[in-house]
Design a protein around this motif. Structure first.
Motif, PDB file in Angstrom:
ATOM      1  N   LEU A 100       0.830  -1.211   0.000  1.00 48.22           N
ATOM      2  CA  LEU A 100       0.000   0.000   0.000  1.00 48.22           C
ATOM      3  C   LEU A 100       0.863   1.258   0.000  1.00 48.22           C
ATOM      4  N   VAL A 101       1.943   1.243   0.790  1.00 46.99           N
ATOM      5  CA  VAL A 101       2.852   2.394   0.802  1.00 46.99           C
ATOM      6  C   VAL A 101       3.489   2.576  -0.569  1.00 46.99           C
ATOM      7  N   GLY A 102       3.825   1.469  -1.219  1.00 46.48           N
ATOM      8  CA  GLY A 102       4.473   1.546  -2.520  1.00 46.48           C
ATOM      9  C   GLY A 102       3.611   2.094  -3.626  1.00 46.48           C
ATOM     10  N   VAL A 103       2.312   2.230  -3.369  1.00 44.34           N
ATOM     11  CA  VAL A 103       1.404   2.786  -4.389  1.00 44.34           C
ATOM     12  C   VAL A 103       1.833   4.186  -4.814  1.00 44.34           C
ATOM     13  N   VAL A 104       2.570   4.889  -3.957  1.00 48.34           N
ATOM     14  CA  VAL A 104       3.028   6.237  -4.325  1.00 48.34           C
ATOM     15  C   VAL A 104       3.911   6.194  -5.568  1.00 48.34           C
ATOM     16  N   LEU A 105       4.463   5.024  -5.871  1.00 45.96           N
ATOM     17  CA  LEU A 105       5.300   4.906  -7.071  1.00 45.96           C
ATOM     18  C   LEU A 105       4.483   4.964  -8.347  1.00 45.96           C
ATOM     19  N   VAL A 107       2.722   7.450  -8.951  1.00 48.92           N
ATOM     20  CA  VAL A 107       2.837   8.863  -9.331  1.00 48.92           C
ATOM     21  C   VAL A 107       4.105   9.023 -10.165  1.00 48.92           C
ATOM     22  N   PRO A 108       3.999   9.497 -11.409  1.00 46.68           N
ATOM     23  CA  PRO A 108       5.171   9.555 -12.304  1.00 46.68           C
ATOM     24  C   PRO A 108       6.349  10.333 -11.728  1.00 46.68           C
ATOM     25  N   SER A 109       6.074  11.448 -11.064  1.00 49.48           N
ATOM     26  CA  SER A 109       7.172  12.262 -10.532  1.00 49.48           C
ATOM     27  C   SER A 109       7.922  11.517  -9.431  1.00 49.48           C
ATOM     28  N   VAL A 110       7.191  10.764  -8.591  1.00 44.80           N
ATOM     29  CA  VAL A 110       7.831   9.985  -7.524  1.00 44.80           C
ATOM     30  C   VAL A 110       8.651   8.849  -8.122  1.00 44.80           C
ATOM     31  N   ALA A 111       8.085   8.154  -9.113  1.00 51.70           N
ATOM     32  CA  ALA A 111       8.790   7.048  -9.750  1.00 51.70           C
ATOM     33  C   ALA A 111      10.084   7.521 -10.405  1.00 51.70           C
ATOM     34  N   ASP A 115      13.678   6.471  -9.402  1.00 48.77           N
ATOM     35  CA  ASP A 115      14.086   5.611 -10.519  1.00 48.77           C
ATOM     36  C   ASP A 115      13.652   4.168 -10.279  1.00 48.77           C
ATOM     37  N   LEU A 116      12.381   4.013  -9.893  1.00 44.96           N
ATOM     38  CA  LEU A 116      11.869   2.708  -9.495  1.00 44.96           C
ATOM     39  C   LEU A 116      10.401   2.598  -9.882  1.00 44.96           C
ATOM     40  N   SER A 117      10.032   1.502 -10.531  1.00 39.11           N
ATOM     41  CA  SER A 117       8.638   1.274 -10.889  1.00 39.11           C
ATOM     42  C   SER A 117       7.944   0.483  -9.791  1.00 39.11           C
ATOM     43  N   TYR A 118       6.619   0.568  -9.765  1.00 35.80           N
ATOM     44  CA  TYR A 118       5.854  -0.161  -8.755  1.00 35.80           C
ATOM     45  C   TYR A 118       5.998  -1.666  -8.948  1.00 35.80           C
ATOM     46  N   PHE A 119       6.097  -2.121 -10.184  1.00 38.59           N
ATOM     47  CA  PHE A 119       6.228  -3.549 -10.449  1.00 38.59           C
ATOM     48  C   PHE A 119       7.535  -4.086  -9.865  1.00 38.59           C
TER      49      PHE A 119
END
Length: 424
Positions: A100-105, A107-111, A115-119
């Motif tokens: 759930l915390v990782g969902v912020v990834l 957001v394109p600017s956060v990713a 330099d990390l994708s949610y997958f």
């Protein structure tokens, strides 16, 4: 120390050394076969996975060892099942929170910033969860006295499988990505989980999760696991804080010397780790049988072994300090920092041994209070010394802190022994 105990420690030391060697070789080959950006991304995910696997099981390691080791041989399987089930429930909760915390990834600017994708993040979290659950089951083996098997699964299995997968990829494709290697790491974690957990506890886990019945773990043991999880963090508080404090006061050159000193100092802890791993179940069994005098004799012999081995390593470092610092591109002026940090690690190793004994003796409340108190005072002292003095003076905080903690924990163990003698 009896010959069979000595041989057990040496076997554990060799196996842990083999695990460290496999991990180092894996790290070198990742740097060799992956492009710089992919290697950096994988190392971030890999290190995060190692930390997450420890945090997800949050203190269950010591609880599993002492519960299994202190039980009668015929009762161990019955006791181990609810412990493994509870670990799965605990890990599952942390996994859901992490995802759930990782969902912020998303957001394109956060990713882009990380330099990390949610997958990729999901792959890391799932691998951490599998390793955390498998590690808890491997601690059952440790509690049963099957030290070699436990050492293999906890220290060698996953890195070795990942290393084999990396070599295979290097021979079959021209360019390896961080994601491909993370899939291999996840596959290695799944293989270990299948071998350690599913083959032994698969049926019990399925019945427990499908029926939603409670794991049967006592509330007191749940609280103990929570405290021991906090103890693990408190043990590392000074070292982690120094990594953040030192560069702000002394600059990059001094910080590099400090990091090298920290890495060299960990050589001191190798024997302590082998002794703790080998004797943790023995400590728990002796406490359960109220054979505290025998326990204290084993602890004293372990302290002597740690001290002698540490002095040997310290002397070797002192003799070759020039060559070591030259190879690491660190000025010779920082030789004193290295030696002081290694002396501090002797104190840390002895304190860690006493801490393990107290955790096996169910003294986690006292242990947590002592660790937190010394930790907070030491961090404050380090900050003050960094403001007003040199790095040489600042690193003196480490031996003072760790030896003070060792003295406090040793005094508590001696008190336990005197209390038992007084009641007889």
């Amino acid at each position: 120390m009896k010959i069979r105990h000595l041989m057990a420690v040496l076997r554990t030391l060799v196996l842990r050394g083999l695990g460290s060697g496999v991990a180092v070789l894996f790290t070198v080959l990742v740097s060799r076969y992956l492009a710089t950006a992919d290697a950096a991304l994988f190392f971030i995910l890999f290190n995060a996975s190692v930390i997450a696997a420890v945090c997800f099981r949050w203190g269950m390691d010591e609880v599993v060892i002492r519960q299994v080791a202190s039980a009668d041989v015929g009762e161990r399987e019955r006791i181990a099942v609810p412990l493994v089930i509870h670990t799965h429930r605990r890990v599952l909760c942390w996994t859901v929170i992490a995802l759930l915390v990782g969902v912020v990834l998303w957001v394109p600017s956060v990713a882009r910033r990380f330099d990390l994708s949610y997958f990729d993040f999901v792959l890391m979290v799932v691998a951490s969860s599998l390793i955390a659950c498998a590690s808890s089951a491997a601690r059952v083996l440790q509690g049963e006295g099957r030290i070699d098997s436990a050492t293999f699964y906890l220290n060698i299995c996953v890195p070795a499988l990942a290393l084999v997968a990396l070599v295979f990829l290097s021979k079959t494709i021209s360019e390896i990505s961080a994601r491909q290697l993370m899939w291999c790491y996840l596959f290695a974690a799944a293989l270990m989980y299948s071998r350690v957990v599913l083959l032994r506890y698969g049926g019990d886990l399925l019945r427990s999760l499908s029926s939603r019945r409670q794991s049967g773990m006592a509330a007191s043991e749940v609280a103990a696991a929570n405290r021991l999880g906090a103890v693990v963090l408190a043990q590392q508080a000074l070292g982690w804080s120094a990594v953040a404090i030192v560069p702000g006061f002394y600059g990059d050159a001094s910080y590099s010397a400090f990091v090298v000193s920290q890495k060299l100092a960990t050589l001191i802890s190798l024997l302590m780790l082998a002794i703790n791993f080998t004797f943790s179940s023995r400590f728990a069994a002796l406490h359960a049988q109220e054979r505290l005098a025998e326990l204290w004799n084993l602890v004293r012999l372990s302290v002597v072994a740690i001290a002698l081995a540490s002095l040997f390593i310290l002397a070797g470092t002192w003799l070759f300090i020039g060559e070591i610092l030259d190879y690491a591109h660190v000025p010779l002026d920082y030789g004193n920092v290295v030696i002081i940090m290694m002396i501090g690690q002797i104190g840390f190793s002895i304190a860690a041994l006493f801490a393990l004994v107290l955790s096996m003796c169910r003294m986690e409340v006292f242990l947590l209070r002592a660790q937190l108190t010394i930790g907070m005072l030491s961090i404050a002292a380090l900050l003050i010394v960094c403001i007003y003095s040199s790095l040489n003076a600042a690193v003196l905080v480490f031996p003072v802190s760790y030896f003070a903690l060792a003295w406090i924990l040793c005094a508590r163990i001696r008190t336990l022994i005197h209390e038992q003698r007084a009641t007889r």
